[in-house]
Write an enzyme that holds these catalytic residues in place. Structure first.
Site, mmCIF file in Angstrom:
data_model
loop_
_atom_site.group_PDB
_atom_site.id
_atom_site.type_symbol
_atom_site.label_atom_id
_atom_site.label_comp_id
_atom_site.label_asym_id
_atom_site.label_seq_id
_atom_site.Cartn_x
_atom_site.Cartn_y
_atom_site.Cartn_z
ATOM 1 N N GLU A 162 0.870 -1.173 0.000
ATOM 2 C CA GLU A 162 0.000 0.000 0.000
ATOM 3 C C GLU A 162 0.905 1.220 0.000
ATOM 4 O O GLU A 162 1.749 1.366 0.882
ATOM 5 C CB GLU A 162 -0.904 0.002 1.225
ATOM 6 C CG GLU A 162 -1.866 -1.168 1.242
ATOM 7 C CD GLU A 162 -2.654 -1.283 2.531
ATOM 8 O OE1 GLU A 162 -2.352 -0.558 3.512
ATOM 9 O OE2 GLU A 162 -3.572 -2.109 2.573
ATOM 10 N N GLU A 197 3.187 31.198 7.310
ATOM 11 C CA GLU A 197 2.939 30.709 8.660
ATOM 12 C C GLU A 197 3.498 31.599 9.760
ATOM 13 O O GLU A 197 2.964 31.609 10.863
ATOM 14 C CB GLU A 197 3.480 29.282 8.815
ATOM 15 C CG GLU A 197 2.710 28.281 7.982
ATOM 16 C CD GLU A 197 3.074 26.850 8.271
ATOM 17 O OE1 GLU A 197 3.940 26.590 9.143
ATOM 18 O OE2 GLU A 197 2.484 25.964 7.625
ATOM 19 N N GLY A 211 8.459 3.381 4.217
ATOM 20 C CA GLY A 211 7.811 2.074 4.142
ATOM 21 C C GLY A 211 6.448 2.145 3.481
ATOM 22 O O GLY A 211 5.933 1.141 3.002
ATOM 23 N N GLU A 236 6.743 10.615 0.154
ATOM 24 C CA GLU A 236 6.868 12.030 0.509
ATOM 25 C C GLU A 236 8.313 12.371 0.871
ATOM 26 O O GLU A 236 8.892 11.818 1.794
ATOM 27 C CB GLU A 236 5.981 12.390 1.690
ATOM 28 C CG GLU A 236 6.097 13.862 2.052
ATOM 29 C CD GLU A 236 5.389 14.227 3.347
ATOM 30 O OE1 GLU A 236 5.024 15.398 3.495
ATOM 31 O OE2 GLU A 236 5.221 13.345 4.214
ATOM 32 N N GLU A 266 -7.401 29.549 5.121
ATOM 33 C CA GLU A 266 -8.614 29.800 5.905
ATOM 34 C C GLU A 266 -8.911 28.699 6.924
ATOM 35 O O GLU A 266 -9.600 28.943 7.914
ATOM 36 C CB GLU A 266 -9.819 30.038 4.994
ATOM 37 C CG GLU A 266 -10.179 28.855 4.120
ATOM 38 C CD GLU A 266 -11.309 29.170 3.154
ATOM 39 O OE1 GLU A 266 -12.181 28.303 2.999
ATOM 40 O OE2 GLU A 266 -11.297 30.265 2.558
#
Length: 180
Positions: free
Chosen positions: A37, A95, A114, A118, A137
């Site tokens: 997966e 931020e 695993g 990313e 927002e």
């Protein structure tokens, strides 16, 4: 030994705003088969911002998967086609309100290889200039500025347990005078 797993089939399970999920059928190095997966993500950037008085800029925000707040360096996902340095500067200003005159790559990292591809690029931002935040927002953030020693103490007390933030603080501990 060849460790490569050859994908023999892939099935798209979910296509979302931030991630996609696929299941890959793979042939293992020993000839057997299995499935994986995989979460596909466009990538992210994180910024270890250091003020002129050697304070690290952290953001506190609620993280729904943990159902708790986290103290982290500013970070965010890459937009499609966006350069990593450009994204780092954008996220820092959005931020924290800070703009940086200097940006240096600390490292690229994979937090959970695993199950996800990313890649997070962590940058050091210095020579900061104050500005205004531009939060999304649905984004609510509290800004904290800690000395490197205070951040180290929070690490020791398990008050900071985000991987990219731990890497950034460890980098500062190894490379900067933190006696202030």
């Amino acid at each position: 030994m060849n460790l490569y797993e050859k994908t023999t089939n892939k099935t798209s399970i979910y296509e979302g705003k931030i991630i996609d999920l696929e299941v890959h059928d793979v042939e293992l190095p020993n000839g057997e088969t299995s499935s994986r997966e995989i979460v596909l993500h466009n990538g992210a950037v994180a910024v270890c911002a250091l003020t002129p008085d050697n304070k690290i800029v952290l953001v506190e925000q609620f993280r729904k998967p943990l159902d708790d707040t986290m103290l982290e360096i500013p970070a965010g996902k890459l937009e499609i086609g966006e350069e990593r340095e450009e994204a780092a500067m954008r996220e820092l200003e959005e931020e924290t309100g800070y703009k940086a005159k200097s940006l240096q790559l600390i490292t690229d990292m994979y937090g959970s290889p695993g199950f996800t591809n990313e890649k997070i690029s962590i940058y050091l931002a210095t020579e900061l200039l104050p500005g205004e935040t531009h939060l999304d927002e649905d984004e609510f953030i509290e800004i904290h500025e800690l000395s490197i020693n205070e951040a180290q103490e929070k690490l020791a007390n398990n008050e900071i347990n985000d991987a990219k933030t731990i890497i950034a603080i460890q980098y500062l501990l190894l490379n900067y005078n933190h006696s202030k």
